[in-house]
Design a protein around this motif. Structure first.
Motif, PDB file in Angstrom:
ATOM      1  N   ALA A  14       0.857  -1.187   0.000  1.00 45.98           N
ATOM      2  CA  ALA A  14       0.000   0.000   0.000  1.00 45.98           C
ATOM      3  C   ALA A  14       0.892   1.235   0.000  1.00 45.98           C
ATOM      4  O   ALA A  14       1.688   1.429   0.931  1.00 45.98           O
ATOM      5  CB  ALA A  14      -0.920  -0.008   1.219  1.00 45.98           C
ATOM      6  N   LEU A  15       0.774   2.054  -1.017  1.00 42.61           N
ATOM      7  CA  LEU A  15       1.666   3.198  -1.221  1.00 42.61           C
ATOM      8  C   LEU A  15       0.861   4.487  -1.166  1.00 42.61           C
ATOM      9  O   LEU A  15       0.054   4.764  -2.044  1.00 42.61           O
ATOM     10  CB  LEU A  15       2.367   3.074  -2.579  1.00 42.61           C
ATOM     11  CG  LEU A  15       3.291   4.221  -2.990  1.00 42.61           C
ATOM     12  CD1 LEU A  15       4.499   4.306  -2.064  1.00 42.61           C
ATOM     13  CD2 LEU A  15       3.734   4.059  -4.433  1.00 42.61           C
ATOM     14  N   SER A  16       1.097   5.290  -0.125  1.00 41.42           N
ATOM     15  CA  SER A  16       0.402   6.578  -0.004  1.00 41.42           C
ATOM     16  C   SER A  16       1.197   7.709  -0.644  1.00 41.42           C
ATOM     17  O   SER A  16       0.641   8.738  -1.000  1.00 41.42           O
ATOM     18  CB  SER A  16       0.167   6.905   1.469  1.00 41.42           C
ATOM     19  OG  SER A  16       1.404   7.169   2.131  1.00 41.42           O
ATOM     20  N   GLY A  17       2.504   7.529  -0.738  1.00 41.57           N
ATOM     21  CA  GLY A  17       3.401   8.598  -1.174  1.00 41.57           C
ATOM     22  C   GLY A  17       4.173   9.204  -0.020  1.00 41.57           C
ATOM     23  O   GLY A  17       5.124   9.958  -0.233  1.00 41.57           O
ATOM     24  N   ALA A  59      -4.533  15.399  -2.897  1.00 43.60           N
ATOM     25  CA  ALA A  59      -4.611  13.987  -3.270  1.00 43.60           C
ATOM     26  C   ALA A  59      -4.035  13.714  -4.653  1.00 43.60           C
ATOM     27  O   ALA A  59      -3.383  12.692  -4.877  1.00 43.60           O
ATOM     28  CB  ALA A  59      -6.051  13.504  -3.187  1.00 43.60           C
ATOM     29  N   ASP A  60      -4.264  14.615  -5.602  1.00 49.23           N
ATOM     30  CA  ASP A  60      -3.723  14.410  -6.953  1.00 49.23           C
ATOM     31  C   ASP A  60      -2.196  14.443  -6.945  1.00 49.23           C
ATOM     32  O   ASP A  60      -1.548  13.710  -7.695  1.00 49.23           O
ATOM     33  CB  ASP A  60      -4.261  15.470  -7.912  1.00 49.23           C
ATOM     34  CG  ASP A  60      -5.746  15.285  -8.220  1.00 49.23           C
ATOM     35  OD1 ASP A  60      -6.250  14.161  -8.023  1.00 49.23           O
ATOM     36  OD2 ASP A  60      -6.388  16.260  -8.633  1.00 49.23           O
ATOM     37  N   GLY A  61      -1.622  15.275  -6.072  1.00 51.10           N
ATOM     38  CA  GLY A  61      -0.173  15.334  -5.951  1.00 51.10           C
ATOM     39  C   GLY A  61       0.399  14.042  -5.377  1.00 51.10           C
ATOM     40  O   GLY A  61       1.478  13.591  -5.794  1.00 51.10           O
ATOM     41  N   PHE A  62      -0.324  13.430  -4.406  1.00 48.36           N
ATOM     42  CA  PHE A  62       0.114  12.142  -3.863  1.00 48.36           C
ATOM     43  C   PHE A  62       0.176  11.096  -4.977  1.00 48.36           C
ATOM     44  O   PHE A  62       1.130  10.330  -5.086  1.00 48.36           O
ATOM     45  CB  PHE A  62      -0.844  11.642  -2.777  1.00 48.36           C
ATOM     46  CG  PHE A  62      -1.030  12.565  -1.610  1.00 48.36           C
ATOM     47  CD1 PHE A  62      -0.079  13.514  -1.288  1.00 48.36           C
ATOM     48  CD2 PHE A  62      -2.177  12.479  -0.831  1.00 48.36           C
ATOM     49  CE1 PHE A  62      -0.254  14.360  -0.197  1.00 48.36           C
ATOM     50  CE2 PHE A  62      -2.367  13.311   0.257  1.00 48.36           C
ATOM     51  CZ  PHE A  62      -1.407  14.260   0.566  1.00 48.36           C
ATOM     52  N   GLN A  63      -0.870  11.080  -5.806  1.00 51.35           N
ATOM     53  CA  GLN A  63      -0.920  10.109  -6.892  1.00 51.35           C
ATOM     54  C   GLN A  63       0.227  10.325  -7.875  1.00 51.35           C
ATOM     55  O   GLN A  63       0.879   9.355  -8.305  1.00 51.35           O
ATOM     56  CB  GLN A  63      -2.260  10.188  -7.625  1.00 51.35           C
ATOM     57  CG  GLN A  63      -2.365   9.221  -8.796  1.00 51.35           C
ATOM     58  CD  GLN A  63      -3.706   9.310  -9.509  1.00 51.35           C
ATOM     59  OE1 GLN A  63      -4.700   9.772  -8.943  1.00 51.35           O
ATOM     60  NE2 GLN A  63      -3.739   8.864 -10.762  1.00 51.35           N
ATOM     61  N   ALA A  64       0.485  11.574  -8.219  1.00 48.23           N
ATOM     62  CA  ALA A  64       1.561  11.873  -9.162  1.00 48.23           C
ATOM     63  C   ALA A  64       2.913  11.412  -8.619  1.00 48.23           C
ATOM     64  O   ALA A  64       3.752  10.871  -9.361  1.00 48.23           O
ATOM     65  CB  ALA A  64       1.586  13.371  -9.475  1.00 48.23           C
ATOM     66  N   HIS A  65       3.141  11.626  -7.330  1.00 49.57           N
ATOM     67  CA  HIS A  65       4.409  11.186  -6.735  1.00 49.57           C
ATOM     68  C   HIS A  65       4.526   9.665  -6.778  1.00 49.57           C
ATOM     69  O   HIS A  65       5.604   9.121  -7.087  1.00 49.57           O
ATOM     70  CB  HIS A  65       4.523  11.671  -5.296  1.00 49.57           C
ATOM     71  CG  HIS A  65       5.780  11.223  -4.625  1.00 49.57           C
ATOM     72  ND1 HIS A  65       6.994  11.846  -4.822  1.00 49.57           N
ATOM     73  CD2 HIS A  65       6.025  10.180  -3.791  1.00 49.57           C
ATOM     74  CE1 HIS A  65       7.926  11.218  -4.138  1.00 49.57           C
ATOM     75  NE2 HIS A  65       7.370  10.207  -3.491  1.00 49.57           N
ATOM     76  N   CYS A  66       3.436   8.950  -6.461  1.00 49.98           N
ATOM     77  CA  CYS A  66       3.459   7.488  -6.493  1.00 49.98           C
ATOM     78  C   CYS A  66       3.742   6.981  -7.899  1.00 49.98           C
ATOM     79  O   CYS A  66       4.501   6.012  -8.088  1.00 49.98           O
ATOM     80  CB  CYS A  66       2.131   6.936  -5.986  1.00 49.98           C
ATOM     81  SG  CYS A  66       1.821   7.235  -4.229  1.00 49.98           S
ATOM     82  N   GLU A  98       4.654  14.958   2.071  1.00 52.09           N
ATOM     83  CA  GLU A  98       4.088  15.117   3.413  1.00 52.09           C
ATOM     84  C   GLU A  98       2.595  15.418   3.294  1.00 52.09           C
ATOM     85  O   GLU A  98       2.195  16.319   2.552  1.00 52.09           O
ATOM     86  CB  GLU A  98       4.787  16.252   4.164  1.00 52.09           C
ATOM     87  CG  GLU A  98       6.264  16.001   4.457  1.00 52.09           C
ATOM     88  CD  GLU A  98       6.486  14.970   5.550  1.00 52.09           C
ATOM     89  OE1 GLU A  98       5.490  14.509   6.157  1.00 52.09           O
ATOM     90  OE2 GLU A  98       7.664  14.626   5.785  1.00 52.09           O
ATOM     91  N   ASP A  99       1.792  14.656   4.006  1.00 49.95           N
ATOM     92  CA  ASP A  99       0.355  14.866   4.017  1.00 49.95           C
ATOM     93  C   ASP A  99       0.053  16.075   4.906  1.00 49.95           C
ATOM     94  O   ASP A  99       0.304  16.037   6.110  1.00 49.95           O
ATOM     95  CB  ASP A  99      -0.346  13.621   4.568  1.00 49.95           C
ATOM     96  CG  ASP A  99      -1.861  13.697   4.475  1.00 49.95           C
ATOM     97  OD1 ASP A  99      -2.393  14.813   4.340  1.00 49.95           O
ATOM     98  OD2 ASP A  99      -2.496  12.634   4.546  1.00 49.95           O
ATOM     99  N   PRO A 100      -0.502  17.167   4.336  1.00 54.41           N
ATOM    100  CA  PRO A 100      -0.757  18.350   5.164  1.00 54.41           C
ATOM    101  C   PRO A 100      -1.740  18.099   6.299  1.00 54.41           C
ATOM    102  O   PRO A 100      -1.694  18.778   7.329  1.00 54.41           O
ATOM    103  CB  PRO A 100      -1.315  19.372   4.163  1.00 54.41           C
ATOM    104  CG  PRO A 100      -1.745  18.586   2.974  1.00 54.41           C
ATOM    105  CD  PRO A 100      -0.864  17.383   2.927  1.00 54.41           C
ATOM    106  N   SER A 101      -2.602  17.088   6.159  1.00 50.40           N
ATOM    107  CA  SER A 101      -3.567  16.817   7.232  1.00 50.40           C
ATOM    108  C   SER A 101      -2.876  16.291   8.484  1.00 50.40           C
ATOM    109  O   SER A 101      -3.444  16.333   9.576  1.00 50.40           O
ATOM    110  CB  SER A 101      -4.620  15.811   6.756  1.00 50.40           C
ATOM    111  OG  SER A 101      -4.061  14.531   6.553  1.00 50.40           O
TER     112      SER A 101
END
Length: 313
Positions: A21-24, A56-63, A178-181
């Motif tokens: 499971a890859l969140s980024g 969220a779109d940035g997380f996907q792009a990094h993954c 880094e997840d801002p949340s």
């Protein structure tokens, strides 16, 4: 005892092919990179896009970029993680994520999903459980492995400090997001991470190891309670007979009832609800004594000489 990433993976014997499971974030990036190198050609990446925040779109792009650099297949899952009224947003997102991961892993032909929670996450989970007055099940922390949705899940990094994972990525010049949340201290877990963990590091530098040991002790005790609950429920019947319940001590009655509610009906009683239910069982010595008690999303009632549970429609 804290482990390095390499030591943790030496102990890990996954069923292959393995999905990660890859969140980024740093933790899952480190796990993916290390697993891909240890089991080349046997690793797939799964990314869950919750759509709950603009990043969220940035997380996907990094993954996607990371998996291209590793020449790994990436399966992106879009899920609706919105919570219902009165439901915890974190719980709703977690359930949606695990269901999506299990389905995607099956589709990708994987035998197991690896998750990147580490020693700091386990310590935070224990502190969170204590803050909520949890019982043994909560104090046992996160399980190292389990099965859900017909898929095996594993957490191979529970003895690895989070700092070690970031140091590994730095040594390999691998970036993460880094997840801002995670900075939002409205969430209890984030307050623990921002305020309690640094204080514990100063006062008790070995707290990750000792907390993990306490969680393992609690998990062992919880396993015994579940075993006794299953044996007692088999003897009392499902649904349980009132006479068989009253023949047990109060603590054992409570354990049987918790096991029945959880294993048969997928619900649980609060402490106040359980105490009231035990009082009602003890008082239920005549045919005319009725029981109707709210538990979870339904009601525990008396049905002749047995208890019954009916979920609300």
């Amino acid at each position: 005892m804290s482990l390095t990433l390499d030591q943790a993976l030496e102990r890990f014997q996954p069923a292959l092919p393995l999905a990660v499971a890859l969140s980024g974030g740093a933790d899952s990036c480190a796990l993916l990179v290390a697993c891909a190198r240890r089991w080349p050609g046997q690793v797939r990446a799964l990314h869950v896009h919750h759509g709950l925040q603009p990043a969220a779109d940035g997380f996907q792009a990094h993954c996607e970029a990371l998996c291209r650099s590793l020449d790994l297949p990436l399966h992106t899952l879009h899920v609706d993680a919105r919570h219902a009224a009165g439901e915890s947003p974190e719980d709703a997102a977690r359930r949606a994520r695990y269901a999506a991961l299990a389905a995607a892993a099956h589709e990708a032909g994987c035998a197991m999903v690896a998750l990147a929670q580490h020693a700091d996450d386990q310590a935070e989970t224990l502190l969170l459980a204590l803050s909520r007055g949890a019982g043994l099940a909560g104090l046992a922390g996160m399980r190292p492995d389990w099965t859900a949705g017909g898929m095996r899940f594993a957490r191979p990094l529970l003895d690895v400090p989070g700092a070690a994972l970031r140091e590994f990525l730095r040594s390999q010049a691998i970036a993460w997001v880094e997840d801002p949340s995670n900075q939002d201290v409205r969430f209890t877990r984030n307050r623990i991470r921002a305020r309690l963990t640094p204080a514990l590091d100063q006062a008790f530098p070995g707290f990750r190891d000792t907390f993990a040991r306490s969680a393992r002790h609690a998990a062992q005790a919880q396993a015994l309670l579940e075993e006794f609950g299953a044996l007692d429920l088999a003897a009392a019947g499902a649904p349980p007979r009132l006479q068989a319940l009253r023949a047990l001590g109060r603590a054992r009655q409570a354990n049987l009832l918790r096991h029945w509610l959880r294993s048969v009906h997928g619900t649980q009683a609060s402490e106040a609800q359980m105490e009231e239910l035990l009082d009602q069982v003890q008082a239920c010595t005549t045919r005319g004594h009725a029981i109707r008690l709210k538990v979870g999303l339904g009601f525990v009632t008396r049905d002749g000489e047995r208890l019954a549970y009916t979920a609300s429609v």
